[in-house]
Design an enzyme around this catalytic site. Structure first.
Site, PDB file in Angstrom:
ATOM      1  N   CYS A 108       0.936  -1.298   0.013  1.00 41.12           N
ATOM      2  CA  CYS A 108      -0.069   0.008   0.130  1.00 41.12           C
ATOM      3  C   CYS A 108       0.946   1.356  -0.023  1.00 41.12           C
ATOM      4  O   CYS A 108       1.595   1.379   1.020  1.00 41.12           O
ATOM      5  CB  CYS A 108      -0.804  -0.086   1.232  1.00 41.12           C
ATOM      6  SG  CYS A 108      -1.986   1.417   1.439  1.00 41.12           S
ATOM      7  N   CYS A 115      -2.358  15.089   2.939  1.00 39.33           N
ATOM      8  CA  CYS A 115      -3.479  15.074   1.940  1.00 39.33           C
ATOM      9  C   CYS A 115      -4.488  16.298   2.087  1.00 39.33           C
ATOM     10  O   CYS A 115      -4.701  16.507   3.427  1.00 39.33           O
ATOM     11  CB  CYS A 115      -4.247  13.731   2.205  1.00 39.33           C
ATOM     12  SG  CYS A 115      -5.599  13.743   0.845  1.00 39.33           S
ATOM     13  N   CYS A 119     -10.904  14.632   4.776  1.00 39.09           N
ATOM     14  CA  CYS A 119     -11.990  13.615   5.189  1.00 39.09           C
ATOM     15  C   CYS A 119     -11.870  13.486   6.849  1.00 39.09           C
ATOM     16  O   CYS A 119     -10.625  13.313   7.269  1.00 39.09           O
ATOM     17  CB  CYS A 119     -11.820  12.136   4.669  1.00 39.09           C
ATOM     18  SG  CYS A 119     -11.942  12.400   2.769  1.00 39.09           S
TER      19      CYS A 119
HETATM   20  S1  SF4 Z   1      -9.388   9.209   3.206  1.00 35.86           S
HETATM   21 FE1  SF4 Z   1      -9.630  11.582   2.547  1.00 35.86          FE
HETATM   22  S2  SF4 Z   1      -8.172  12.791   3.559  1.00 35.86           S
HETATM   23 FE2  SF4 Z   1      -7.533  10.535   3.843  1.00 35.86          FE
HETATM   24  S3  SF4 Z   1      -5.996  10.347   2.442  1.00 35.86           S
HETATM   25 FE3  SF4 Z   1      -8.000   9.770   1.293  1.00 35.86          FE
HETATM   26  S4  SF4 Z   1      -8.729  11.511   0.442  1.00 35.86           S
HETATM   27 FE4  SF4 Z   1      -6.911  12.105   1.578  1.00 35.86          FE
END
Ligand code: SF4
Length: 343
Positions: A108, A115, A119
């Site tokens: 992975c 990021c 989220c």
């Molecule tokens: S879940 Fe959302 S915040 Fe987390 S790495 Fe994926 S896109 Fe980015």
């Protein structure tokens, strides 16, 4: 200086031509670098000193610095790697014994430092965003884990830190390098790219006709709920997302995976199931029901995954209850923060 790990096979041939060597050297060279995992040009025994000196002068093999690693009770291993500028990323190795298949080694990998998608359930998303990874930094995660562990990676999932489609060009380039027969030779269908639902990029990706597995993080089929945990839904709502997925399926003729992390009391009620079924109808999809990892106090693992799976089956919608792995070392979905993070 040429960054070898970021090159396609054709570019590698061009590179040898540019240093007045025959193009076929590229194949010999690839056997040492990708086959034998060599990092030092001086160790290539069938190249003369003059050629090795030319390589030293003109090229380098990018390598990550291993800061630490942790192994989970279930064998999942998480690596914390430092990049040249000191930024940190995480990579996770999952080893599964498969009948008639030997051991399946899945890596992975991360595509960004941090990021920006934010989220709310994701440790990565909570830690901010620094930068995109270069192609060689993406590729080095596979090359270095293969070298450290002396094993062959046979599955790659773009589900580590970052939203792959925000680093689109480098990710598409990396996919081609991973799939290249003379390099890693990992089958295109053994590569999964996971997105939180960037509609323009899903449409663009369909045009690449790469035939990789596309996974979309859905997590709720209700616009208000999805927007409350995934800000991307305020930009591209479920209707637009469904259209993009349908377009992708029509182009690639391949099942798309929908990731559905199950959160107790949030997306596991009968109305959530009804909406999920309605979202899936008319789409060739496979739903991954994932009991969420409890990274935040407010999110509790739902016990309804099996029930959802049986109800989906009644509607002829394929699903799997995906077992959590690596949760005790924060290597499971949503727990990377490497302080990096994860889809
Ligand atoms: S879940 Fe959302 S915040 Fe987390 S790495 Fe994926 S896109 Fe980015």
């Amino acid at each position: 200086m040429q960054d070898i790990l970021g090159m396609s096979y054709l570019e590698l041939e061009d590179f040898f031509k540019s240093i007045d060597e025959p193009r076929y050297r590229a194949e010999q060279f690839a056997q040492w670098i990708y086959g034998k995992k060599l990092r030092d040009f001086s160790d290539i025994t069938n190249f003369k000193k003059e050629l090795k000196d030319k390589l030293e002068e003109n090229a380098f093999i990018y390598s990550l610095k291993l800061r630490s690693s942790q192994t989970s009770k279930d064998g999942t291993k998480k690596y914390l790697f430092a990049l040249e500028d000191g930024e940190l990323i995480e990579t996770v190795l999952l080893r599964q014994k498969k009948e008639n298949e030997g051991t399946r080694n899945t890596l992975c990998i991360s595509t960004q430092v941090g990021c920006p998608m934010n989220c709310s359930f994701c440790a990565t998303g909570q830690a901010g965003f620094e930068r995109d990874l270069k192609t060689s930094e993406i590729i080095a995660q596979i090359a270095d884990v293969e070298r450290i562990e002396k094993l062959k990676i046979n599955n790659v999932v773009f589900m580590g830190m970052g939203e792959p489609f925000l680093n689109y060009e480098n990710v598409v380039r990396a996919i081609k390098i991973i799939n290249e027969k003379k390099f890693f030779n990992i089958g295109i269908r053994k590569i999964t790219v996971s997105t939180c639902g960037l509609v323009p990029e899903i449409n663009r990706f369909a045009e690449e006709e790469l035939d990789v597995v596309l996974a979309v993080s859905l997590h709720s089929a209700d616009d208000t709920k999805r927007s409350s945990i995934m800000p991307v839904n305020r930009r591209y709502n479920l209707e637009e997302l469904k259209k993009a997925i349908a377009h992708y399926i029509s182009k690639i003729n391949r099942r798309v995976t929908l990731e559905y992390a199950m959160i107790r009391g949030f997306n596991d009620k009968p109305e959530d199931l009804r909406k999920l079924i309605s979202f899936c109808q008319g789409l060739k999809v496979h739903v991954n029901l994932i009991p969420i990892n409890e990274t935040e106090e407010e999110y509790k693992k739902s016990e309804k995954a099996e029930y959802f799976a049986s109800e989906l089956k009644k509607k002829n919608i394929e699903s799997t209850v995906r077992q959590e792995r690596g949760a005790d070392i924060d290597a499971a979905c949503g727990q990377l923060k490497g302080k990096g993070r994860k889809h």
